[in-house]
Design an enzyme around this catalytic site. Structure first.
Site, PDB file in Angstrom:
ATOM      1  NE  ARG A  21     -43.792  28.750 -27.745  1.00 46.88           N
ATOM      2  CZ  ARG A  21     -43.342  27.519 -27.548  1.00 46.88           C
ATOM      3  NH1 ARG A  21     -43.552  26.579 -28.446  1.00 46.88           N
ATOM      4  NH2 ARG A  21     -42.660  27.210 -26.457  1.00 46.88           N
ATOM      5  CD1 TRP A  80     -30.652  22.263 -25.278  1.00 48.42           C
ATOM      6  CD2 TRP A  80     -32.334  23.277 -26.353  1.00 48.42           C
ATOM      7  NE1 TRP A  80     -30.727  23.545 -24.794  1.00 48.42           N
ATOM      8  CE2 TRP A  80     -31.756  24.188 -25.444  1.00 48.42           C
ATOM      9  CE3 TRP A  80     -33.423  23.697 -27.145  1.00 48.42           C
ATOM     10  CZ2 TRP A  80     -32.216  25.496 -25.292  1.00 48.42           C
ATOM     11  CZ3 TRP A  80     -33.879  24.997 -26.992  1.00 48.42           C
ATOM     12  CH2 TRP A  80     -33.285  25.868 -26.079  1.00 48.42           C
ATOM     13  NE  ARG A 127     -21.223  52.426 -25.553  1.00 45.77           N
ATOM     14  CZ  ARG A 127     -20.866  53.265 -26.508  1.00 45.77           C
ATOM     15  NH1 ARG A 127     -20.122  52.862 -27.525  1.00 45.77           N
ATOM     16  NH2 ARG A 127     -21.259  54.523 -26.443  1.00 45.77           N
ATOM     17  CB  CYS A 146     -36.287  31.393 -22.774  1.00 49.33           C
ATOM     18  SG  CYS A 146     -37.528  30.417 -23.618  1.00 49.33           S
ATOM     19  NE  ARG A 166     -38.463  34.811 -25.654  1.00 49.45           N
ATOM     20  CZ  ARG A 166     -39.396  33.858 -25.714  1.00 49.45           C
ATOM     21  NH1 ARG A 166     -40.622  34.081 -25.298  1.00 49.45           N
ATOM     22  NH2 ARG A 166     -39.121  32.661 -26.196  1.00 49.45           N
ATOM     23  CB  ALA A 168     -39.017  32.853 -16.361  1.00 49.14           C
ATOM     24  CG  ASP A 169     -40.830  25.864 -17.425  1.00 47.21           C
ATOM     25  OD1 ASP A 169     -41.287  25.687 -16.281  1.00 47.21           O
ATOM     26  OD2 ASP A 169     -40.774  24.978 -18.295  1.00 47.21           O
ATOM     27  CG  ASN A 177     -33.081  29.175 -17.722  1.00 50.77           C
ATOM     28  OD1 ASN A 177     -34.295  29.205 -17.607  1.00 50.77           O
ATOM     29  ND2 ASN A 177     -32.491  28.535 -18.714  1.00 50.77           N
ATOM     30  CG  HIS A 207     -44.647  30.877 -17.686  1.00 51.27           C
ATOM     31  ND1 HIS A 207     -43.941  31.857 -18.373  1.00 51.27           N
ATOM     32  CD2 HIS A 207     -44.208  29.698 -18.160  1.00 51.27           C
ATOM     33  CE1 HIS A 207     -43.131  31.270 -19.237  1.00 51.27           C
ATOM     34  NE2 HIS A 207     -43.259  29.956 -19.125  1.00 51.27           N
ATOM     35  CG  LEU A 208     -45.412  28.081 -11.138  1.00 50.30           C
ATOM     36  CD1 LEU A 208     -46.132  28.156  -9.799  1.00 50.30           C
ATOM     37  CD2 LEU A 208     -44.364  26.957 -11.122  1.00 50.30           C
ATOM     38  CB  ALA A 263     -44.806  23.176 -21.830  1.00 52.42           C
TER      39      ALA A 263
HETATM   40  N1  THF Z   1     -39.329  25.110 -22.834  1.00 49.70           N
HETATM   41  C1  THF Z   1     -39.987  25.026 -21.662  1.00 49.70           C
HETATM   42  N2  THF Z   1     -41.311  24.822 -21.663  1.00 49.70           N
HETATM   43  N3  THF Z   1     -39.346  25.166 -20.490  1.00 49.70           N
HETATM   44  C2  THF Z   1     -38.004  25.387 -20.457  1.00 49.70           C
HETATM   45  O1  THF Z   1     -37.448  25.506 -19.358  1.00 49.70           O
HETATM   46  C3  THF Z   1     -37.281  25.488 -21.655  1.00 49.70           C
HETATM   47  N4  THF Z   1     -35.920  25.756 -21.701  1.00 49.70           N
HETATM   48  C4  THF Z   1     -35.165  25.235 -22.820  1.00 49.70           C
HETATM   49  C5  THF Z   1     -35.972  25.394 -24.024  1.00 49.70           C
HETATM   50  N5  THF Z   1     -37.302  25.375 -23.988  1.00 49.70           N
HETATM   51  C6  THF Z   1     -37.981  25.334 -22.837  1.00 49.70           C
HETATM   52  C7  THF Z   1     -34.857  23.765 -22.629  1.00 49.70           C
HETATM   53  N6  THF Z   1     -34.372  23.510 -21.311  1.00 49.70           N
HETATM   54  C8  THF Z   1     -35.614  20.344 -18.918  1.00 49.70           C
HETATM   55  C9  THF Z   1     -34.795  21.342 -18.411  1.00 49.70           C
HETATM   56  C10 THF Z   1     -34.398  22.398 -19.216  1.00 49.70           C
HETATM   57  C11 THF Z   1     -34.819  22.462 -20.531  1.00 49.70           C
HETATM   58  C12 THF Z   1     -35.647  21.474 -21.043  1.00 49.70           C
HETATM   59  C13 THF Z   1     -36.032  20.404 -20.239  1.00 49.70           C
HETATM   60  C14 THF Z   1     -36.036  19.184 -18.086  1.00 49.70           C
HETATM   61  O2  THF Z   1     -36.837  18.358 -18.517  1.00 49.70           O
HETATM   62  N7  THF Z   1     -35.519  19.013 -16.874  1.00 49.70           N
HETATM   63  C15 THF Z   1     -35.837  17.877 -16.037  1.00 49.70           C
HETATM   64  C16 THF Z   1     -34.916  16.719 -16.342  1.00 49.70           C
HETATM   65  C17 THF Z   1     -33.467  17.066 -16.351  1.00 49.70           C
HETATM   66  C18 THF Z   1     -32.559  16.172 -17.185  1.00 49.70           C
HETATM   67  O3  THF Z   1     -33.000  15.384 -18.035  1.00 49.70           O
HETATM   68  O4  THF Z   1     -31.350  16.278 -16.988  1.00 49.70           O
HETATM   69  C19 THF Z   1     -35.792  18.331 -14.597  1.00 49.70           C
HETATM   70  O5  THF Z   1     -36.470  17.720 -13.779  1.00 49.70           O
HETATM   71  O6  THF Z   1     -35.102  19.309 -14.278  1.00 49.70           O
HETATM   72  C20 THF Z   1     -35.300  26.691 -20.765  1.00 49.70           C
HETATM   73  O7  THF Z   1     -34.175  27.286 -21.131  1.00 49.70           O
END
Ligand code: THF
Length: 264
Positions: A21, A80, A127, A146, A166, A168-169, A177, A207-208, A263
């Site tokens: 996406r 966020w 439940r 997610c 569903r 997982a980055d 998470n 995914h990576l 992303a």
């Molecule tokens: N979108 C994507 N592409 N990946 C995700 O893991 C993700 N989430 C949430 C919503 N959309 C997503 C947002 N959660 C970071 C970590 C979790 C996130 C969003 C961003 C991040 O940038 N972490 C950095 C910096 C940490 C910080 O600033 O404190 C890191 O290096 O860990 C998954 O639920």
């Protein structure tokens, strides 16, 4: 956290290329599971330093039923921001569905309150489920959930929790998470007078992102260390009465942070 590195390795070596996406491109495998015995330590990565403060504040924000990033921003948490509109709103995401799911016939369901009530009064119930996946509300959410559903389970005085995620980055999101739901398991157990059991993580599309591959390869050269121990210093009167200062992580020793772009 060997299991996490094993999953990362599996995605790198056997993942298929997918266009996603966000337009970034990923390597992906479908279906994976990891289990963490929370009595043996708190499952936070030791092969890369994690910013636990963001994780704790984010969970407190979900439990407030909040879906606007201002409260996060006031506490210097920006994870966020990319998805919020000019007013800071994300639509009816996690907090809304957890604490105030609205039904077609006008009822409001506090899934977290009902979950705790159920764990306390019917611990053998099958439940004990909280769902953030509300098909009628998906169109209004900035991002579809997610980590979309979890179930708790009580056995031998221990509370276990299983999450279904569903999407997982693996490099950026999954470490957050895992720590977040492990924390939630500790809080629910404390509120219900139980010990912690296992946290089971189940992933769908794992995914990576193509711009995380070098970071993943670097992380795979590192050996995991011993897990830290989580202490909650008081027992707050309710699940939404916890504060950041209530959580102390003892002996968290991690290797240097590895930067990667998120992303959107
Ligand atoms: N979108 C994507 N592409 N990946 C995700 O893991 C993700 N989430 C949430 C919503 N959309 C997503 C947002 N959660 C970071 C970590 C979790 C996130 C969003 C961003 C991040 O940038 N972490 C950095 C910096 C940490 C910080 O600033 O404190 C890191 O290096 O860990 C998954 O639920």
């Amino acid at each position: 956290m060997r299991q996490y590195l094993d999953l990362m390795d599996r995605v790198l070596t056997s993942g298929t290329q997918q266009m996603d996406r966000t337009g970034t491109g990923t390597l992906s495998v479908f279906g994976a599971q990891m289990r963490f015995d929370l009595a043996h330590g708190f499952p936070v990565l030791t092969t890369k330093k994690l910013h636990l403060r963001s994780i704790i504040i984010e969970l407190l924000w979900f439990l407030r039923g909040d879906t606007n990033v201002r409260w996060l921003q006031d506490r210097k948490v920006s994870i966020w921001d990319e998805w919020a509109n000019e007013q800071g709103d994300l639509g009816p995401v996690y907090g809304k569905q957890w604490r105030d799911w609205q039904t077609a016939d006008g009822r409001h369901i506090d899934q977290i309150r009902e979950l705790i009530e159920q764990i306390r009064t019917q611990p053998a119930s099958r439940r004990q489920i909280v769902s953030a996946w509300n098909p009628g509300d998906l169109h209004a959410m900035a991002l579809a959930p997610c980590h979309c559903l979890f179930q708790t389970h009580v056995a031998n005085g221990r509370l276990s929790l299983q999450l279904y995620q569903r999407s997982a980055d693996i490099f950026l999101g999954v470490p957050f998470n895992i720590a977040s739901y492990a924390l939630l398991t500790h809080m629910l157990a404390q509120q219900c007078g139980l010990e912690v059991g296992e946290f089971v993580w189940t992933g769908g599309d794992c995914h990576l992102y193509s711009n995380h591959l070098d970071q993943a390869r670097l992380q795979l050269t590192r050996d995991p260390g011993p897990l830290p121990r989580l202490e909650i210093v008081r027992t707050p009167p309710a699940i939404d009465a916890y504060e950041y200062e209530d959580f102390v992580l003892h002996d968290y020793v991690a290797q240097p942070h590895i930067k990667a772009p998120v992303a959107v």
